[in-house]
Design a protein around this motif. Structure first.
Motif, PDB file in Angstrom:
ATOM      1  N   HIS A   1     -50.444  14.472  37.397  1.00  0.00           N
ATOM      2  CA  HIS A   1     -51.814  14.716  36.938  1.00  0.00           C
ATOM      3  C   HIS A   1     -52.434  15.961  37.572  1.00  0.00           C
ATOM      4  O   HIS A   1     -53.545  16.342  37.212  1.00  0.00           O
ATOM      5  CB  HIS A   1     -52.700  13.506  37.252  1.00  0.00           C
ATOM      6  CG  HIS A   1     -52.285  12.262  36.531  1.00  0.00           C
ATOM      7  ND1 HIS A   1     -52.193  12.188  35.159  1.00  0.00           N
ATOM      8  CD2 HIS A   1     -51.897  11.040  36.989  1.00  0.00           C
ATOM      9  CE1 HIS A   1     -51.796  10.985  34.797  1.00  0.00           C
ATOM     10  NE2 HIS A   1     -51.596  10.271  35.898  1.00  0.00           N
ATOM     11  N   MET A   2     -51.739  16.545  38.541  1.00  0.00           N
ATOM     12  CA  MET A   2     -52.324  17.724  39.178  1.00  0.00           C
ATOM     13  C   MET A   2     -51.492  18.978  38.907  1.00  0.00           C
ATOM     14  O   MET A   2     -51.489  19.918  39.689  1.00  0.00           O
ATOM     15  CB  MET A   2     -52.504  17.494  40.688  1.00  0.00           C
ATOM     16  CG  MET A   2     -51.298  17.059  41.438  1.00  0.00           C
ATOM     17  SD  MET A   2     -51.747  16.398  43.064  1.00  0.00           S
ATOM     18  CE  MET A   2     -52.377  17.846  43.868  1.00  0.00           C
ATOM     19  N   THR A   3     -50.782  18.973  37.773  1.00  0.00           N
ATOM     20  CA  THR A   3     -49.967  20.129  37.417  1.00  0.00           C
ATOM     21  C   THR A   3     -50.265  20.589  35.999  1.00  0.00           C
ATOM     22  O   THR A   3     -50.533  19.782  35.109  1.00  0.00           O
ATOM     23  CB  THR A   3     -48.459  19.791  37.517  1.00  0.00           C
ATOM     24  OG1 THR A   3     -48.151  18.717  36.619  1.00  0.00           O
ATOM     25  CG2 THR A   3     -48.077  19.387  38.930  1.00  0.00           C
ATOM     26  N   ALA A   4     -50.221  21.896  35.790  1.00  0.00           N
ATOM     27  CA  ALA A   4     -50.324  22.511  34.462  1.00  0.00           C
ATOM     28  C   ALA A   4     -49.769  23.916  34.602  1.00  0.00           C
ATOM     29  O   ALA A   4     -50.307  24.716  35.377  1.00  0.00           O
ATOM     30  CB  ALA A   4     -51.767  22.549  33.987  1.00  0.00           C
TER      31      ALA A   4
ATOM     32  N   LYS B   1     -56.372  22.711  38.943  1.00  0.00           N
ATOM     33  CA  LYS B   1     -55.645  21.479  38.624  1.00  0.00           C
ATOM     34  C   LYS B   1     -55.306  20.705  39.899  1.00  0.00           C
ATOM     35  O   LYS B   1     -55.384  19.478  39.944  1.00  0.00           O
ATOM     36  CB  LYS B   1     -54.361  21.845  37.860  1.00  0.00           C
ATOM     37  CG  LYS B   1     -53.758  20.717  37.075  1.00  0.00           C
ATOM     38  CD  LYS B   1     -54.561  20.371  35.837  1.00  0.00           C
ATOM     39  CE  LYS B   1     -53.900  19.213  35.102  1.00  0.00           C
ATOM     40  NZ  LYS B   1     -54.767  18.661  34.057  1.00  0.00           N
TER      41      LYS B   1
ATOM     42  N   GLN C   1     -47.236  20.126  31.691  1.00  0.00           N
ATOM     43  CA  GLN C   1     -47.178  19.322  32.915  1.00  0.00           C
ATOM     44  C   GLN C   1     -45.831  19.544  33.612  1.00  0.00           C
ATOM     45  O   GLN C   1     -44.842  19.893  32.963  1.00  0.00           O
ATOM     46  CB  GLN C   1     -47.316  17.848  32.506  1.00  0.00           C
ATOM     47  CG  GLN C   1     -47.599  16.900  33.641  1.00  0.00           C
ATOM     48  CD  GLN C   1     -47.752  15.465  33.123  1.00  0.00           C
ATOM     49  OE1 GLN C   1     -46.776  14.842  32.728  1.00  0.00           O
ATOM     50  NE2 GLN C   1     -48.964  14.948  33.131  1.00  0.00           N
TER      51      GLN C   1
END
Length: 676
Positions: free
Chosen positions: A513-516, A359, A523
């Motif tokens: 947008h770069m987290t999960a 991610k 998010q």
């Protein structure tokens, strides 16, 4: 018959075939060929031109550089006794070759003749810049010295290359050799589960019970930051802080190496007519004099010290609440983490769960794609280790603009830290333009127990930082080798693109947008992000004066310190700490012994560059803040005026072309919450 992979320049390096036994034959062949060619170029009677003189010299330099970079890179990332031996056997040969080259009066005279000819004025800006840089470097390489002094200068270069390499090896060997085993679960209370799992697997691999802790950062730092057991923190801190010193194996002690390196550097500077090594180092940088650098650092220190003192007072008071009335160096990270969790109600460990590797990489690539209008695609190439991967950067019209290798995890026999290096440099050749290729290397924790690698927010920033260096190398539009990408860029401006990229790690529209979450896929919650931003400048004052401490130590070590005198580098760092530090390490701390940036890594009399370039990068980023942080127009301008230009013009000119004015310190102080 097998061809030596180091002598194949037709494409990407053949890492899958490279053997330690290939190194000496390749280096010998390349140097022998180069000496023959150089003799012909130096003794030619025709008037020197770009095509008959400079380009052939650059051809030779490029081949040697491409071959040796593969050797030095593998030596750093998959070190073995055989490879180290091959590296150390050949390092003196290369140093000898480059010393001879730098002192060749005939080549120097031909460069001067070209500089003074009518042909010079018809060259493009990049070509003229290369010739001017070469003339400067000949002077710095001892070309104007009398014969006897030339020999001494060359001997110094050879000794320095061996000593600095040995300095780095001693740190690596000390780090690799250390292990601390713990069997009592009470002793590891507080250490995060993923760090404990890695430590447990490491102990099992050694046939031991419990947990194995090492001095590799992903093992060391969680203990310092989270272990409730103060004695365990002290044990690891003491081992880490005394690496490569007199407290360990005598053969790994960097004490005598530091003295020898400083004496040789001083002698080298004196031979060239400089008062000290710092003056010599600054001849190719943006800053003009050691006094100017010290003034810059002093100005920054005056702005930062009230904030640093406030940070320290808060930390000391909080330590007392935790029952630590005499806070020591090994308590600082632990108390800081507890204070931050209390103050902002989150921990690094909590945040880390939202940053799985895939991610994070997708988010990083999305930023690049948005502001520069390119695409990043996974590709294939031979690599040196299963952990490494390979990518292409492609323009919207499908044209390949750059490629890079990525090697993210810490492991044994891999040098610590994070760095970018050049594998192939952009350059126009008969067959077309050579695609630039970069090495991007980090030392993060890898996948554990079936879960993907998870990165702390600090590690995400490190990744963005190194990628900024990579972009400087890969997005250059300069076709001339000597000033393409980061080549020819003043050392104190090299950190501009890397530090610039870190800013995106603090933008909600980027970060979300770069987290999960590794377990739920959720998010990063906005509330947690807001806490991270609130905590962004937590201890910014302390961190700033720490960087100033290292920078002042480095500049003074190379300007007004006498390596022949009775005072030691340890005495000097204590003096600098008296002036600026708020955190005082114990007297047995041996920080200089593992300060490889300045003793082995090219930052001698240049460590200030981090802060100098941070002024540039913060000020450059402020234009994005004004126009929109993912502004394509501003992104294209940054590419066009800074990344594309490489070293083809002075860094200050590139900055002014982008920003519309000279840099100032305001944005940096504002970003660090020190603008009150």
């Amino acid at each position: 018959m097998r061809t030596n992979p180091l002598l194949d320049f037709s494409g990407l390096p053949r890492f899958d075939q490279l053997l330690p036994d290939d190194v000496s034959p390749a280096v010998d062949a390349l140097l022998q060929n180069a000496r023959v060619q150089i003799e012909q170029l130096a003794s030619a009677t025709s008037a020197p031109s770009w095509d008959n003189f400079v380009r052939p010299l650059e051809d030779l330099e490029e081949q040697i550089s491409r071959a040796w970079t593969q050797v030095s890179h593998t030596n750093a990332v998959v070190n073995s006794p055989e490879l180290r031996q091959a590296y150390n056997d050949n390092l003196p040969k290369l140093t000898d070759f480059y010393s001879d080259l730098a002192q060749d009066e005939r080549l120097y005279a031909r460069y001067r003749a070209l500089r003074d000819s009518a042909a010079y004025t018809s060259l493009n800006t990049a070509q003229r810049r290369i010739i001017d840089n070469e003339l400067r470097d000949f002077r710095l390489g001892g070309a104007e010295l009398p014969t006897a002094e030339k020999a001494r200068f060359k001997a110094i270069q050879e000794q320095l290359s061996l000593l600095t390499s040995r300095f780095e090896e001693n740190i690596m060997d000390t780090t690799n050799a250390y292990a601390h085993y713990v069997e009592d679960a009470a002793q590891v209370a507080g250490v995060p589960a993923d760090a404990l799992q890695t430590a447990s697997e490491a102990a099992q691999a050694d046939g031991k019970r419990g947990w194995k802790f090492t001095l590799h950062f992903p093992s060391y730092m969680p203990v310092l930051q989270y272990a409730d057991d103060r004695a365990l923190r002290e044990t690891l801190y003491r081992a880490y802080a005394t690496r490569a010193s007199e407290f360990g194996k005598p053969e790994w002690d960097n004490s005598p190496l530091m003295v020898d390196i400083l004496k040789l550097r001083q002698e080298e500077a004196h031979l060239l007519g400089y008062a000290n090594y710092a003056e010599m180092s600054l001849a190719s940088k943006m800053a003009d004099t050691p006094a100017q650098v010290v003034e810059f650092l002093d100005t920054l220190a005056k702005r930062a010290q009230p904030y640093a003192a406030r940070d320290m007072a808060e930390l000391t008071a909080y330590a007392a609440k935790l029952g630590i009335s005499d806070m020591q160096a090994w308590d600082v990270a632990y108390v800081s983490e507890k204070l931050r969790e209390d103050k902002y109600a989150f921990s690094d460990q909590e945040v880390k769960q939202y940053f799985p590797e895939a991610k994070v990489l997708a988010g990083l690539f999305k930023v690049i794609e948005t502001i520069f209008g390119v695409q990043v695609k996974q590709s294939a190439a031979p690599v040196w280790h299963a952990d490494a991967s390979f990518y292409d950067i492609v323009q919207s019209n499908g044209q390949l603009v750059g490629q890079f290798y990525l090697d993210l995890y810490a492991r044994n026999n891999k040098r610590g830290g994070a760095w970018m290096d050049e594998a192939i440099t952009r350059r126009r050749k008969a067959h077309g333009v050579e695609t630039p290729v970069a090495f991007l290397t980090c030392n993060f924790s890898g996948p554990v127990g079936g879960k993907p690698a998870l990165f702390t927010h600090d590690e995400v920033q490190t990744l963005f930082h190194e990628f900024g260096h990579g972009l400087h190398h890969m997005l250059t539009q300069v076709d001339e080798y000597g000033v393409s990408g980061i080549k020819g860029v003043e050392w104190d401006a090299v950190e501009l693109p890397s530090q610039f990229m870190e800013n995106f790690c603090w933008e909600w529209d980027v970060l979300r947008h770069m987290t999960a979450h590794v377990d739920t896929g959720a998010q990063l919650p906005r509330a947690l992000f807001d806490k991270m931003v609130a905590a962004k400048n937590f201890q910014a004052g302390m961190q700033t004066v720490r960087q100033i401490e290292f920078s002042l130590f480095d500049m003074r070590l190379h300007s007004d310190f006498d390596p022949h005198g009775s005072a030691t580098a340890l005495d000097l760092i204590e003096q600098v700490r008296d002036e600026v530090a708020v955190v005082r390490p114990p007297k047995w701390n041996r920080f200089p012994h593992n300060f490889s940036h300045i003793f082995a890594g090219g930052y001698a009399a240049g460590y200030y560059s981090y802060k100098w370039a941070e002024v540039l990068s913060a000020d450059a980023y402020s234009l994005f803040e004004e126009t929109g942080v993912l502004s394509e127009a501003t992104g294209r301008k940054f590419w066009q005026e800074i990344l594309a230009m490489g070293g083809s013009r002075p860094a200050l000119e590139s900055f002014v072309a982008f920003r519309g004015r000279e840099p100032n310190m305001d944005a940096l102080l504002r970003h660090n919450g020190m603008n009150a």
